[in-house]
Design a protein around this motif. Structure first.
Motif, short mmCIF file in Angstrom:
data_model
loop_
_atom_site.label_atom_id
_atom_site.label_comp_id
_atom_site.label_asym_id
_atom_site.label_seq_id
_atom_site.Cartn_x
_atom_site.Cartn_y
_atom_site.Cartn_z
N LEU A 76 -43.28 5.60 -57.69
CA LEU A 76 -42.64 5.85 -56.40
C LEU A 76 -43.43 5.17 -55.28
O LEU A 76 -42.84 4.56 -54.37
CB LEU A 76 -42.56 7.36 -56.15
N ALA A 77 -44.77 5.26 -55.33
CA ALA A 77 -45.59 4.62 -54.30
C ALA A 77 -45.40 3.11 -54.31
O ALA A 77 -45.32 2.47 -53.25
CB ALA A 77 -47.06 4.98 -54.52
N LEU A 78 -45.29 2.52 -55.50
CA LEU A 78 -45.08 1.07 -55.58
C LEU A 78 -43.72 0.68 -55.03
O LEU A 78 -43.59 -0.29 -54.29
CB LEU A 78 -45.21 0.61 -57.03
N ARG A 79 -42.68 1.44 -55.37
CA ARG A 79 -41.34 1.12 -54.86
C ARG A 79 -41.29 1.25 -53.35
O ARG A 79 -40.66 0.42 -52.66
CB ARG A 79 -40.31 2.04 -55.52
N HIS A 80 -41.92 2.27 -52.80
CA HIS A 80 -41.93 2.45 -51.35
C HIS A 80 -42.68 1.30 -50.68
O HIS A 80 -42.23 0.76 -49.65
CB HIS A 80 -42.58 3.79 -51.01
N LEU A 81 -43.82 0.89 -51.27
CA LEU A 81 -44.58 -0.24 -50.73
C LEU A 81 -43.74 -1.52 -50.77
O LEU A 81 -43.71 -2.29 -49.79
CB LEU A 81 -45.87 -0.41 -51.53
N ALA A 82 -43.07 -1.78 -51.88
CA ALA A 82 -42.25 -2.99 -52.01
C ALA A 82 -41.10 -2.97 -51.00
O ALA A 82 -40.76 -4.01 -50.41
CB ALA A 82 -41.71 -3.10 -53.44
N HIS A 83 -40.49 -1.80 -50.80
CA HIS A 83 -39.40 -1.69 -49.84
C HIS A 83 -39.89 -2.00 -48.43
O HIS A 83 -39.26 -2.77 -47.69
CB HIS A 83 -38.80 -0.29 -49.89
N GLU A 84 -41.04 -1.43 -48.06
CA GLU A 84 -41.57 -1.66 -46.71
C GLU A 84 -41.96 -3.12 -46.53
O GLU A 84 -41.74 -3.71 -45.46
CB GLU A 84 -42.78 -0.76 -46.47
N TYR A 85 -42.52 -3.74 -47.57
CA TYR A 85 -42.92 -5.14 -47.48
C TYR A 85 -41.71 -6.03 -47.22
O TYR A 85 -41.77 -6.99 -46.44
CB TYR A 85 -43.61 -5.54 -48.78
N ALA A 86 -40.57 -5.72 -47.87
CA ALA A 86 -39.37 -6.53 -47.71
C ALA A 86 -38.64 -6.26 -46.40
O ALA A 86 -37.92 -7.12 -45.88
CB ALA A 86 -38.42 -6.28 -48.88
N ASP A 87 -38.85 -5.06 -45.84
CA ASP A 87 -38.12 -4.65 -44.63
C ASP A 87 -38.92 -5.03 -43.39
O ASP A 87 -39.37 -4.19 -42.62
CB ASP A 87 -37.88 -3.14 -44.68
N LEU A 88 -39.07 -6.33 -43.18
CA LEU A 88 -39.95 -6.82 -42.11
C LEU A 88 -39.39 -6.60 -40.72
O LEU A 88 -40.13 -6.38 -39.77
CB LEU A 88 -40.23 -8.31 -42.32
N GLY A 89 -38.07 -6.61 -40.56
CA GLY A 89 -37.50 -6.66 -39.22
C GLY A 89 -37.21 -5.33 -38.56
O GLY A 89 -36.90 -5.30 -37.36
N SER A 90 -37.27 -4.22 -39.28
CA SER A 90 -36.82 -2.96 -38.68
C SER A 90 -37.89 -2.24 -37.87
O SER A 90 -37.59 -1.27 -37.18
CB SER A 90 -36.31 -2.01 -39.78
N LEU A 91 -39.14 -2.68 -37.93
CA LEU A 91 -40.22 -2.09 -37.16
C LEU A 91 -40.95 -3.19 -36.40
O LEU A 91 -40.96 -4.35 -36.83
CB LEU A 91 -41.23 -1.38 -38.08
N PRO A 92 -41.60 -2.85 -35.29
CA PRO A 92 -42.49 -3.83 -34.65
C PRO A 92 -43.56 -4.26 -35.66
O PRO A 92 -43.95 -3.49 -36.55
CB PRO A 92 -43.11 -3.04 -33.49
N LEU A 93 -44.05 -5.48 -35.51
CA LEU A 93 -44.97 -6.03 -36.49
C LEU A 93 -46.20 -5.16 -36.70
O LEU A 93 -46.62 -4.93 -37.84
CB LEU A 93 -45.40 -7.45 -36.08
N ASP A 94 -46.80 -4.66 -35.61
CA ASP A 94 -47.99 -3.82 -35.75
C ASP A 94 -47.68 -2.57 -36.55
O ASP A 94 -48.48 -2.15 -37.40
CB ASP A 94 -48.54 -3.43 -34.37
N ALA A 95 -46.53 -1.96 -36.30
CA ALA A 95 -46.14 -0.76 -37.04
C ALA A 95 -45.86 -1.08 -38.50
O ALA A 95 -46.20 -0.30 -39.40
CB ALA A 95 -44.92 -0.12 -36.40
N HIS A 96 -45.25 -2.23 -38.74
CA HIS A 96 -44.98 -2.66 -40.12
C HIS A 96 -46.28 -2.84 -40.90
O HIS A 96 -46.40 -2.37 -42.06
CB HIS A 96 -44.20 -3.97 -40.08
N ILE A 97 -47.26 -3.48 -40.29
CA ILE A 97 -48.55 -3.70 -40.95
C ILE A 97 -49.25 -2.37 -41.21
O ILE A 97 -49.82 -2.15 -42.28
CB ILE A 97 -49.44 -4.64 -40.11
N GLN A 98 -49.20 -1.46 -40.23
CA GLN A 98 -49.83 -0.17 -40.42
C GLN A 98 -49.15 0.62 -41.55
O GLN A 98 -49.82 1.28 -42.34
CB GLN A 98 -49.78 0.64 -39.12
N ALA A 99 -47.84 0.53 -41.62
CA ALA A 99 -47.12 1.20 -42.71
C ALA A 99 -47.55 0.64 -44.07
O ALA A 99 -47.74 1.39 -45.03
CB ALA A 99 -45.62 1.04 -42.51
#
Length: 252
Positions: A76-99
């Motif tokens: 589950l942790a890997l799938r969530h990480l992969a999803h966040e990595y691919a979802d680049l545009g829905s958060l500001p860049l700083d927030a995306h990197i922190q996530a």
């Protein structure tokens, strides 16, 4: 690994990664793979720059095969990480990197506590971390635990207790293993002579290096080089040809 089996060699140690398994490869390690395995295996490679997260994996780097709740949580942790990595545009860049940092930390913590061996899963304390960092910096010039203990303000016994807790090896065994590993890397992946490797690693005489190597590996440096390069027994001559480049990196 999502499917297939990998049989990599990491710093001259052969291992097998089964479906559902994980393999941690640190920066600077030499790793190679069987080409047929790469053609059939399926999985996810997770790569990040040093310092991107604070969480550390255990120092025991044998392949890990989580089971039960640990396997489900790591997946589950890997799938969530992969999803966040691919979802680049829905958060500001700083927030995306922190996530990404937080999700990667969760994954590493899950894997660190999925191994049943209490020595492997125990977090390394600050004493061992300081010793490991000092050793990595100075192992080419100092081969004595007492030197590191004096520089760090500990007793040699304290360093041994901390190293045993983190790795299952004594402080001297951990130091000697690092020197031996570097010797093997230089012998296989450079054209340096045994005498040149000896000088690089801080031995006073090539004979001291040869004795150190044979005591811990069972072979002379040149015997190890010839076998590691697939050349059988060493032959006479000033140098051996350069080894093939290591395979591309692998991770999770």
């Amino acid at each position: 690994m999502a499917g297939g089996t990998l049989r990599p060699s990491v710093d001259f140690t052969d291992c097998a990664v089964a479906p559902g398994g994980w393999l941690w490869v640190r920066p600077g390690q030499i790793h190679r793979y069987v080409l047929d395995d790469l053609a059939r295996a399926r999985g996810t490679i997770v790569i990040w720059q040093p310092g991107f997260v604070l969480a550390d994996p255990p120092f025991d780097q044998a392949p890990l095969l989580p089971t039960g709740p640990h396997a489900r949580a790591a997946g589950l942790a890997l799938r969530h990480l992969a999803h966040e990595y691919a979802d680049l545009g829905s958060l500001p860049l700083d927030a995306h990197i922190q996530a990404l940092r937080l999700l990667l930390s969760v994954l590493l913590l899950r894997l660190a506590h999925a191994r049943p061996d209490p020595v492997s899963s125990a977090p390394a304390d600050d004493t061992f971390r300081r010793y490991s960092a000092a050793l990595e910096r100075d192992f080419r010039t100092s081969h004595r635990v007492a030197d590191y203990a004096a520089a760090l303000g500990y007793s040699a016994r304290t360093l041994t207790r901390a190293t045993l807790a983190a790795t299952g090896s004594t402080a001297k065994q951990y130091l000697d293993a690092r020197v031996l590993l570097e010797a093997k890397r230089l012998l296989v992946h450079t054209d340096a002579t045994a005498a040149e490797v000896s000088r690089t690693l801080g031995f006073r005489e090539p004979s001291d290096f040869a004795k150190f190597f044979r005591t811990r590996d069972g072979r002379t440096p040149l015997e190890f080089r010839a076998l590691a390069r697939g050349q059988g027994r060493p032959t006479a001559g000033p140098r051996l040809s350069r080894a093939a480049s290591p395979a591309p990196p692998c991770g999770g």
